[in-house]
Design an enzyme around this catalytic site. Structure first.
Site, short mmCIF file in Angstrom:
data_model
loop_
_atom_site.label_atom_id
_atom_site.label_comp_id
_atom_site.label_asym_id
_atom_site.label_seq_id
_atom_site.Cartn_x
_atom_site.Cartn_y
_atom_site.Cartn_z
CE LYS A 180 -1.73 2.99 2.24
NZ LYS A 180 -1.45 4.45 2.02
CD GLU A 255 13.67 1.62 9.79
OE1 GLU A 255 14.10 2.70 10.24
OE2 GLU A 255 14.16 0.52 10.09
CB CYS A 289 13.23 9.50 8.05
SG CYS A 289 14.00 8.20 7.13
CD GLU A 390 10.58 13.27 10.89
OE1 GLU A 390 9.50 12.72 11.12
OE2 GLU A 390 11.56 12.70 10.36
C1 UN1 Z 1 13.96 8.05 4.37
O1 UN1 Z 1 14.03 9.27 4.33
O2 UN1 Z 1 12.93 7.48 4.79
O3 UN1 Z 1 19.96 7.59 3.57
C2 UN1 Z 1 15.02 7.15 3.88
C3 UN1 Z 1 19.15 8.26 2.93
C4 UN1 Z 1 18.24 7.58 1.97
C5 UN1 Z 1 17.09 6.96 2.66
C6 UN1 Z 1 16.21 7.89 3.37
N1 UN1 Z 1 18.98 6.58 1.23
O4 UN1 Z 1 19.07 9.45 3.09
#
Ligand code: UN1
Length: 501
Positions: A180, A255, A289, A390
């Site tokens: 999804k 995550e 993230c 965040e």
């Molecule tokens: C994310 O933002 O959920 O290391 C992952 C990084 C990317 C992955 C980010 N390869 O910034």
């Protein structure tokens, strides 16, 4: 907002077919850089679409789990080849639906290619252990076994990379999938599933159901026939998914958020640190993230850092990511833009010093998209909300620090623990930082973003729940260990009991 050409209507993919929705309406997927452009219409799925997809995946699991792993891997290998062939087309479509610049969407598709090749290689490994038995004429080993239907709920910021991080290890290990994707970026998942289909994935092994969280994500995350749920997104939603999975003891991998820091020490190469802070803070419009949304700078280089950093931020070219001159795209949608704007007000209100940006960009063509100026807050104290929460947008909070110890305390003093970075030439300090930063990922003399597919990815505290994506750690999540004992002594041998008489 009308377009002259009829929009392409995309369907769900269930049991090897592009399926008619079961009652759900279609929704629009628009380009965040130009909302007049309709990327396509997608299904607003509900629980009955999820049920159909889970049923198909449950049925397909019966045979897929028995396909030899090297054969499953051959399909992945072919899929990787197809992704490589279509990289440019998929990257452009991704920029249209997600907004990040073409160089970055190429990187996103490349991550999917890398992950697919990598997991294809695992088809001939999937190693377990053999070890001597404590008893004579007895053999002991452990093997990995697949689990079943895996529900995957993926975010919009890495529309192809993150679905591939979840799907490829799950598939090579013998599981089936219901994906999804985020409501804002279903097209990239559609491409990924299309490619897997062309590569020969059997019907029902991969299913794609588009839609929003409450109507499609929630029924998937609590479905009785889905023993594994993998989610990337906000900490708030991750908590709901963990709770939804708890009654059935589902395997849940989360995550979630980050409030990542770049530490700039007094001996740092400032040019390098500034380049890193720009890329880490404003790459993907700060919507990662792993984004470096905090920069802690030693007081002795603080004035110099701020002056040069702010100059570079002011020079960033913002616009449509398909234009090769553009360095930063829009926010993903109106809601995200509003969140960014509200944090700008919060920062001002709590006394952070606005050094540049702080406003929506609306001149000329930018008015058609969800653009926000790259923004820097200076003189932040570590406990300010803009230095704790965040934001997921182009806002960087700079915090002056007086010592290495203070930097580590500030770095660890947030609820998240994904990625952290230190710029220093002092090897002792670098190793101490690697030891003391309580995050899943630490960089030295590089920004907080840019994880590679063959190393574990994930974080501590409210960033995750102990699992890691990518690398072999992903295989660990998508398999159960089975321990096998084979006694060929023709006698009853009792472990841990004296058999010597
Ligand atoms: C994310 O933002 O959920 O290391 C992952 C990084 C990317 C992955 C980010 N390869 O910034």
């Amino acid at each position: 907002m009308a377009t002259s050409v009829a929009p392409r209507v995309y369907k769900n993919f269930i049991n090897g077919e592009w399926a008619e929705p079961r009652g759900g309406e279609a929704y629009e997927n628009r380009n965040p850089a130009n909302t007049e452009e309709l990327v396509g219409m997608f299904v607003s799925s509900g629980p009955s679409d999820i049920d159909a997809a889970v049923d198909a995946a449950t049925e397909a699991y019966k045979t897929w789990r028995l396909v030899p792993a090297p054969k499953r891997a051959e399909i992945l290998y072919r899929a990787a080849e197809l992704l490589l062939q279509r990289k440019e087309e998929f990257s452009k479509d991704m920029t249209r639906e997600m907004g990040k610049v073409l160089a970055e969407t190429r990187g996103d598709v490349q991550e999917a290619i890398d992950m697919t090749y990598y997991m294809a290689g695992e088809g001939r490994r999937l190693f377990g252990q053999t070890t001597p038995s404590e008893l004579p004429n007895k053999f002991a080993m452990s093997v990995r076994q697949s689990i079943g239907v895996c529900g995957m709920i993926t975010p919009w910021n890495f529309p192809m990379a993150i679905p591939s991080w979840k799907m490829m290890p799950a598939l090579v290990a013998g599981n089936t999938v219901v994906l999804k994707p985020a409501e804002d970026t279903p097209l990239s998942s559609y491409h990924l599933v299309q490619v897997l289909t062309e590569a020969g994935i059997p019907r029902g092994v991969v299913n794609l159901v588009s839609g929003d969280g409450p109507n499609a994500g929630a029924p998937l995350s609590k479905h009785k026939k889905v023993p594994v749920v993998s989610f990337t997104g906000s900490t708030a939603v991750g908590r709901i998914i963990a709770e939804a999975g708890a009654p059935d003891f589902k395997h849940v991998s989360l995550e979630m958020g980050g409030k990542n820091i770049i530490i700039v020490m007094d001996d740092a190469n400032l040019d390098l640190a500034i380049d890193g802070a720009i890329w880490g803070g404003f790459g993907t419009t700060g919507q990662r993230c792993t984004a470096a949304s905090r920069v802690a700078v030693h007081k002795s280089v603080y004035p110099e850092f701020i002056k040069r950093f702010v100059e570079c931020v002011k020079a960033l070219k913002v616009g449509d990511g398909l234009d090769p001159k553009i360095e930063m795209g829009p926010c993903i949608n109106e809601q995200q833009l509003k969140t960014v704007m509200s944090y700008v007000e919060i920062g001002k209100g709590e006394g952070a010093k606005m050094l540049t940006g702080g406003n929506r960009l609306e001149t000329g063509a930018l008015a058609k998209g969800w653009f926000h100026a790259p923004t820097v807050f200076g003189d932040c104290s570590p406990k300010m909300r803009v230095a704790q929460e965040e934001i997921f947008g182009p806002v960087v909070s700079v915090i002056p620090i007086g010592s290495f110890e203070e930097a580590i305390e500030v770095a660890n003093g947030v609820p998240y623990g994904l990625s952290a970075s230190i710029y220093t030439k002092n090897v002792n300090q670098a190793f101490a930082a690697m030891r003391d930063l309580y995050t899943g990922i630490v960089y030295v003399n590089a920004p907080t973003i840019g994880a590679e597919t063959h190393l574990p990815f994930g974080g501590t505290k409210q960033t995750g729940n102990g699992h890691r994506e990518a690398a072999i750690s992903a295989i660990d999540f998508f398999t159960e260990w089975k321990t096998l004992y084979i006694d060929y002594s023709d006698t009853l041998q009792r472990a841990q009991i004296d058999n010597a008489d």
